[in-house]
Design a protein around this motif. Structure first.
Motif, short mmCIF file in Angstrom:
data_model
loop_
_atom_site.label_atom_id
_atom_site.label_comp_id
_atom_site.label_asym_id
_atom_site.label_seq_id
_atom_site.Cartn_x
_atom_site.Cartn_y
_atom_site.Cartn_z
N LYS A 183 -4.67 -14.35 -21.14
CA LYS A 183 -3.78 -14.92 -21.11
C LYS A 183 -2.75 -14.54 -22.19
CE LYS A 183 0.28 -16.82 -18.51
NZ LYS A 183 0.95 -18.46 -17.92
N GLU A 184 -2.60 -16.31 -22.54
CA GLU A 184 -2.16 -15.72 -24.03
C GLU A 184 -2.14 -14.64 -25.08
OE1 GLU A 184 -1.69 -19.68 -28.11
OE2 GLU A 184 -3.64 -20.11 -26.26
N ALA A 185 -3.82 -14.56 -25.49
CA ALA A 185 -4.08 -13.31 -26.30
C ALA A 185 -2.90 -11.90 -25.85
CB ALA A 185 -5.55 -12.93 -25.90
N LEU A 186 -2.78 -11.76 -24.92
CA LEU A 186 -1.73 -10.74 -24.34
C LEU A 186 -0.38 -11.08 -25.00
CD1 LEU A 186 -3.16 -9.66 -20.73
CD2 LEU A 186 -3.22 -8.43 -22.99
N GLN A 187 -0.24 -12.37 -24.74
CA GLN A 187 0.86 -12.55 -25.29
C GLN A 187 1.24 -12.39 -26.71
OE1 GLN A 187 1.19 -16.36 -23.40
NE2 GLN A 187 2.18 -15.85 -21.27
N TYR A 188 0.06 -12.92 -27.17
CA TYR A 188 0.77 -12.51 -28.75
C TYR A 188 0.08 -11.36 -29.10
CZ TYR A 188 -0.85 -13.43 -33.79
OH TYR A 188 -1.07 -12.76 -35.22
N PHE A 189 -0.17 -10.47 -28.34
CA PHE A 189 -0.11 -8.95 -28.88
C PHE A 189 1.13 -8.53 -28.44
CE2 PHE A 189 -4.45 -9.59 -30.76
CZ PHE A 189 -5.12 -8.21 -30.50
N ALA A 190 1.65 -8.89 -27.40
CA ALA A 190 2.78 -8.54 -26.91
C ALA A 190 3.84 -8.63 -27.64
CB ALA A 190 3.49 -8.75 -25.45
N LYS A 191 4.18 -9.71 -27.86
CA LYS A 191 4.68 -10.20 -29.16
C LYS A 191 5.04 -10.20 -30.23
CE LYS A 191 6.09 -15.17 -31.11
NZ LYS A 191 5.18 -16.82 -31.30
N HIS A 192 4.39 -10.17 -31.08
CA HIS A 192 3.86 -9.49 -32.24
C HIS A 192 4.29 -7.82 -32.75
CE1 HIS A 192 3.59 -13.12 -34.26
NE2 HIS A 192 2.80 -13.72 -33.59
N LYS A 193 3.83 -6.92 -31.65
CA LYS A 193 4.18 -5.90 -30.58
C LYS A 193 2.92 -4.85 -31.90
CE LYS A 193 8.80 -5.53 -30.48
NZ LYS A 193 10.56 -5.16 -31.41
N ILE A 194 1.15 -5.60 -31.52
CA ILE A 194 0.13 -5.43 -32.54
C ILE A 194 -0.27 -4.26 -31.43
CG2 ILE A 194 -2.09 -6.14 -32.74
CD1 ILE A 194 -0.88 -8.71 -33.44
N HIS A 195 -0.73 -2.62 -31.75
CA HIS A 195 -1.42 -2.00 -31.33
C HIS A 195 -2.78 -1.83 -31.00
CE1 HIS A 195 -2.37 2.29 -30.05
NE2 HIS A 195 -3.54 1.82 -31.18
N TRP A 196 -2.83 -1.70 -29.45
CA TRP A 196 -4.67 -2.10 -29.13
C TRP A 196 -5.00 -1.29 -29.55
CZ3 TRP A 196 -6.86 -6.48 -28.35
CH2 TRP A 196 -6.45 -7.52 -27.21
N HIS A 197 -6.09 -0.95 -30.07
CA HIS A 197 -7.05 -0.05 -30.03
C HIS A 197 -7.07 1.22 -28.74
CE1 HIS A 197 -8.07 -2.24 -34.20
NE2 HIS A 197 -7.03 -1.32 -34.07
N LEU A 198 -7.05 1.72 -29.04
CA LEU A 198 -7.90 2.43 -28.07
C LEU A 198 -7.50 1.85 -26.16
CD1 LEU A 198 -11.62 3.92 -28.17
CD2 LEU A 198 -9.83 5.06 -28.29
N SER A 199 -6.15 1.91 -26.63
CA SER A 199 -5.39 1.00 -25.10
C SER A 199 -5.41 2.31 -23.74
CB SER A 199 -4.24 0.53 -25.45
OG SER A 199 -3.31 -0.10 -24.41
N PRO A 200 -5.65 2.05 -22.38
CA PRO A 200 -5.56 2.63 -21.73
C PRO A 200 -3.74 2.86 -21.35
CG PRO A 200 -6.12 0.42 -21.18
CD PRO A 200 -6.11 0.11 -22.48
N GLY A 201 -3.54 1.44 -22.10
CA GLY A 201 -2.11 1.72 -21.92
C GLY A 201 -1.37 0.00 -21.55
N ASP A 202 0.30 0.62 -21.55
CA ASP A 202 0.57 -0.96 -20.61
C ASP A 202 0.03 -2.58 -21.61
OD1 ASP A 202 2.72 0.50 -18.90
OD2 ASP A 202 0.71 0.13 -17.55
N GLY A 203 0.53 -1.82 -23.15
CA GLY A 203 -0.07 -3.39 -23.58
C GLY A 203 -1.61 -3.91 -23.81
N LEU A 204 -2.37 -3.25 -22.93
CA LEU A 204 -4.04 -3.54 -22.73
C LEU A 204 -4.96 -2.95 -23.58
CD1 LEU A 204 -3.35 -2.53 -18.85
CD2 LEU A 204 -3.26 -4.81 -19.59
N PRO A 205 -5.87 -4.48 -23.72
CA PRO A 205 -6.90 -3.43 -24.85
C PRO A 205 -7.60 -2.56 -24.23
CG PRO A 205 -7.46 -5.55 -23.27
CD PRO A 205 -6.02 -5.11 -22.92
#
Length: 275
Positions: free
Chosen positions: A55-77
């Motif tokens: 939960k916290e890792a997803l929030q951190y990436f969302a807060k800083h608008k960090i791109h997940w590599h090869l993400s399936p979408g919606d801010g997911l790893p």
């Protein structure tokens, strides 16, 4: 058998036997058009992150608008179980607020650590997909006005600050590699020169860490692994110059999986290598 093939087999074994995935996540996931046992279904992508930090890792990436590599979408790893980015987050995110544990982790590499210092904000001791607050390498001028963490510019996989026994402030820029093979292809001299051009003003300065010759183009810029290392080293040098009132030294740290590694799925160890 390649390292990637070995790790895929281990991750498949872990995926099917672990109690930490839902039954739905144990199904094959589609990756590049085909069902893959070493991937999770896209709707279960978040389960690629350890549940204790998910939960916290997803929030951190969302807060800083960090791109997940090869993400399936919606801010997911990524759904790929051999993702270096996911591996690193699972490995280091548990230490993000624990300065003493982080000190013990990196003490074998940096024996002069006295204390870990906050980075980005109080009570945070690691930054992921980090970019400096200023566009030090002048990369945002190429197509966009701002830097994007994790995408299209030099982002550091992880970074931390520490004070050493001489009361100096040291910044560590970290890179993580898991199963990426070294590319065998090389780009043309013309394209290598284009890669070099944006950094010419920095590398020709008197205190530049590089002396670039024309014949160096294909070595440093013709392969992605050297091109990336060059940009990281250049960034380290520019940080030392631009933030000399706050940082005394900047170093690079690479985490990588040795070819002769023998491990068991998600419990695989990571070897550290200091540059």
């Amino acid at each position: 058998m390649s390292l990637l093939s070995q790790e895929k087999a281990k991750q498949i074994q872990w995926k099917l036997s672990t109690p930490h995935l839902s039954p739905e996540a144990k199904q094959p996931g589609f990756f590049r058009g085909n069902p893959r046992k070493f991937c999770l279904p896209p709707e279960c992508a978040d389960e690629n992150l350890f549940e204790g930090i998910r939960k916290e890792a997803l929030q951190y990436f969302a807060k800083h608008k960090i791109h997940w590599h090869l993400s399936p979408g919606d801010g997911l790893p990524s759904i790929h179980l051999c993702s270096s980015q996911v591996l690193l987050v699972n490995l280091l995110f548990p230490f993000i607020h624990d300065r003493e544990a982080l000190k013990l982790l990196f003490k074998p590499v940096y024996p002069d650590i006295e204390t870990i210092l906050p980075i980005e904000e109080e009570n945070q001791y690691l930054a992921f997909e980090w970019t400096p607050p200023k566009d030090l390498l002048k990369e945002a001028t190429r197509g966009s006005k701002t830097l994007r963490r994790g995408m299209a510019n030099t982002s550091i996989d992880f970074a931390f600050l520490y004070r050493n026994q001489n009361q100096q402030t040291v910044m560590v820029l970290g890179e993580c590699k898991y199963t990426e093979p070294v590319p065998k292809t090389r780009i043309s001299p013309e394209d290598a020169s284009k890669r070099l051009e944006p950094y010419l003003s920095l590398i020709t300065q008197e205190n530049s860490p590089f002396t670039i010759k024309v014949e160096d183009h294909l070595t440093l810029f013709g392969s992605d692994e050297y091109y990336q290392l060059f940009r990281q080293q250049l960034l380290a040098a520019v940080i030392e110059r631009e933030y000399q009132d706050r940082v005394d030294r900047v170093g690079l740290l690479h985490l990588y999986m040795p070819e002769d590694h023998i491990g068991n799925g998600r419990s695989a160890s990571i070897e550290t290598h200091y540059q």
